[in-house]
Design a protein around this motif. Sequence first.
Motif, PDB file in Angstrom:
ATOM      1  N   PHE A 187     -34.000  65.867-119.168  1.00  0.00           N
ATOM      2  CA  PHE A 187     -33.609  65.042-118.195  1.00  0.00           C
ATOM      3  C   PHE A 187     -33.953  63.511-118.530  1.00  0.00           C
ATOM      4  CE2 PHE A 187     -33.648  69.096-116.142  1.00  0.00           C
ATOM      5  CZ  PHE A 187     -32.273  69.029-115.703  1.00  0.00           C
ATOM      6  N   GLY A 188     -34.701  63.434-119.712  1.00  0.00           N
ATOM      7  CA  GLY A 188     -35.144  62.036-120.152  1.00  0.00           C
ATOM      8  C   GLY A 188     -36.693  61.773-119.686  1.00  0.00           C
ATOM      9  N   ALA A 189     -37.237  60.554-119.997  1.00  0.00           N
ATOM     10  CA  ALA A 189     -38.607  60.196-119.607  1.00  0.00           C
ATOM     11  C   ALA A 189     -38.619  59.856-118.034  1.00  0.00           C
ATOM     12  CB  ALA A 189     -38.949  59.082-120.426  1.00  0.00           C
ATOM     13  N   ARG A 190     -37.395  59.077-117.616  1.00  0.00           N
ATOM     14  CA  ARG A 190     -37.467  58.614-116.064  1.00  0.00           C
ATOM     15  C   ARG A 190     -35.864  59.208-115.849  1.00  0.00           C
ATOM     16  NH1 ARG A 190     -33.991  56.210-113.619  1.00  0.00           N
ATOM     17  NH2 ARG A 190     -34.086  54.362-114.778  1.00  0.00           N
ATOM     18  N   PHE A 191     -35.887  59.911-114.615  1.00  0.00           N
ATOM     19  CA  PHE A 191     -34.826  60.324-114.218  1.00  0.00           C
ATOM     20  C   PHE A 191     -34.060  59.890-112.673  1.00  0.00           C
ATOM     21  CE2 PHE A 191     -38.030  63.368-113.761  1.00  0.00           C
ATOM     22  CZ  PHE A 191     -37.865  63.672-112.181  1.00  0.00           C
ATOM     23  N   PRO A 199     -22.583  67.105-111.972  1.00  0.00           N
ATOM     24  CA  PRO A 199     -23.723  67.250-112.093  1.00  0.00           C
ATOM     25  C   PRO A 199     -24.279  68.596-112.971  1.00  0.00           C
ATOM     26  CG  PRO A 199     -23.207  68.107-109.842  1.00  0.00           C
ATOM     27  CD  PRO A 199     -21.990  67.625-110.546  1.00  0.00           C
ATOM     28  N   ASN A 200     -25.278  68.291-113.752  1.00  0.00           N
ATOM     29  CA  ASN A 200     -25.775  69.597-114.591  1.00  0.00           C
ATOM     30  C   ASN A 200     -27.088  70.164-113.933  1.00  0.00           C
ATOM     31  OD1 ASN A 200     -27.665  67.512-115.339  1.00  0.00           O
ATOM     32  ND2 ASN A 200     -27.763  67.952-117.544  1.00  0.00           N
ATOM     33  N   ASP A 273     -26.615  73.895-120.423  1.00  0.00           N
ATOM     34  CA  ASP A 273     -25.543  72.790-120.303  1.00  0.00           C
ATOM     35  C   ASP A 273     -24.889  72.609-121.799  1.00  0.00           C
ATOM     36  OD1 ASP A 273     -27.263  71.049-121.672  1.00  0.00           O
ATOM     37  OD2 ASP A 273     -27.539  69.536-119.912  1.00  0.00           O
ATOM     38  N   GLU A 274     -23.987  71.581-121.930  1.00  0.00           N
ATOM     39  CA  GLU A 274     -23.411  71.363-123.073  1.00  0.00           C
ATOM     40  C   GLU A 274     -24.170  71.363-124.256  1.00  0.00           C
ATOM     41  OE1 GLU A 274     -22.497  70.105-120.169  1.00  0.00           O
ATOM     42  OE2 GLU A 274     -20.699  71.098-119.805  1.00  0.00           O
ATOM     43  N   ASN A 275     -25.439  70.621-123.897  1.00  0.00           N
ATOM     44  CA  ASN A 275     -26.379  69.965-124.961  1.00  0.00           C
ATOM     45  C   ASN A 275     -27.656  70.845-124.967  1.00  0.00           C
ATOM     46  OD1 ASN A 275     -24.593  67.686-125.857  1.00  0.00           O
ATOM     47  ND2 ASN A 275     -25.350  66.803-123.767  1.00  0.00           N
ATOM     48  N   HIS A 276     -28.031  71.501-124.216  1.00  0.00           N
ATOM     49  CA  HIS A 276     -29.485  72.244-124.058  1.00  0.00           C
ATOM     50  C   HIS A 276     -29.398  73.791-123.840  1.00  0.00           C
ATOM     51  CE1 HIS A 276     -30.048  67.744-123.028  1.00  0.00           C
ATOM     52  NE2 HIS A 276     -30.799  68.017-123.784  1.00  0.00           N
TER      53      HIS A 276
END
Length: 388
Positions: A187-191, A199-200, A273-276
């Motif tokens: 989800f990134g370093a900051r979300f 939403p995922n 999800d689509e990427n993970h």
Amino acid sequence: MPLTVEQRSPLPMGELSDHTRAPGLSRVEAHGSRLLLTWDDDSQAPFPLIWLRDHCACPECRHPQTRERLYLPQEAPDEAVEVEVENGNLTVHWANGHLSHFDGGWLHQRRPGSLPSDAVPKRQPWEEGFSPVRVDHGDFTAGVAGERDWLTALLRDGLVLLEKGPLADEEVSRLAERIGPLRPTNFGARFDVRSKPNPNNAAYTAIALALHTDLPNWRQPPDIQLLYCLENGAEGGESIFADGFAAAECLRQSSPEAFRLLSETPIDFRFQDENHDLAWRAPVIALDEAGNVIEVRLNNWIRDSLRLPVETIDAWYAAYRHFWQRVHAPQHRLEFTLAPGEMVAFDNRRVLHGRNAFDPNSGRRHLQGTYLDLDMCESRLRVLARQA
């Protein structure tokens, strides 16, 4: 009569922690491969010669800038030909001509079998009526005391609040970076936690979130989570927290077989999800070698298919239901509304979190979050304790 600190002339030992307040040496006796040391407070301890040679702090044996050990104890140490105590400190003359000096107070702190002192507090379970410590943003950023109070509460209680902060984008990142680097995830370093289209993750909706820990589908889930409130004008959305360690201990006492099953039976967690596609297998409750609870992995919506032997499934579900009830028991649970400018920080591998549903049409609700490693929080507290 014991020597004062000035009289015994404390020696540098390649350490940043203070050893000048410990007692100095009064005498030394050689006993074969060991030295028996006696201090001014009449305490005694044997030190093997091989230990002393390994801990020599001279520039040949310990790097003067990095403080890292250079000596390689790959061969049997030379014999000590002479030992002496002077000004409360120890000097060892080795047979090969090497000379080692040891501060007496430093040796006292490291007596074989003794435990090191540590600024990091022991974890304390929540008791009924627990209320989290609150620290002003200004105190946290002003100097050592406020940040130290915040970290102490976080590591001891697993939950702490920061209040009266600015409504500034990325403030959560700035606060976290005082402690250490941000821990990135998928989800990134900051979300941003707010309702959004497509939403995922359930956090990015307006629905209620049952109590859970984040990312149990990771081999190493994030340790510390920070959530900073920028807006909270929607109806509902109260934050919910529970002490997973206290609930697990309650389960151990009331239902030992359920506790055993949840701590010994790995299950599958998975996020897709689509990427993970992140998956890991672990028990809901993790124990250390002494049987102490060290981690809770409870996240019902990313629990994957339960791949257990058929004869175990009914018992596992019963145990899971028992633990779910303990987690949601009032004595383990907190509920409050985060106000804009407030930040909650909690131990994600101990404290479960969730929220009530909110109405996105009644107002905006926007939190920014990030993760930190527990090691960096403990490190920062030790540094602050030295500064204090």
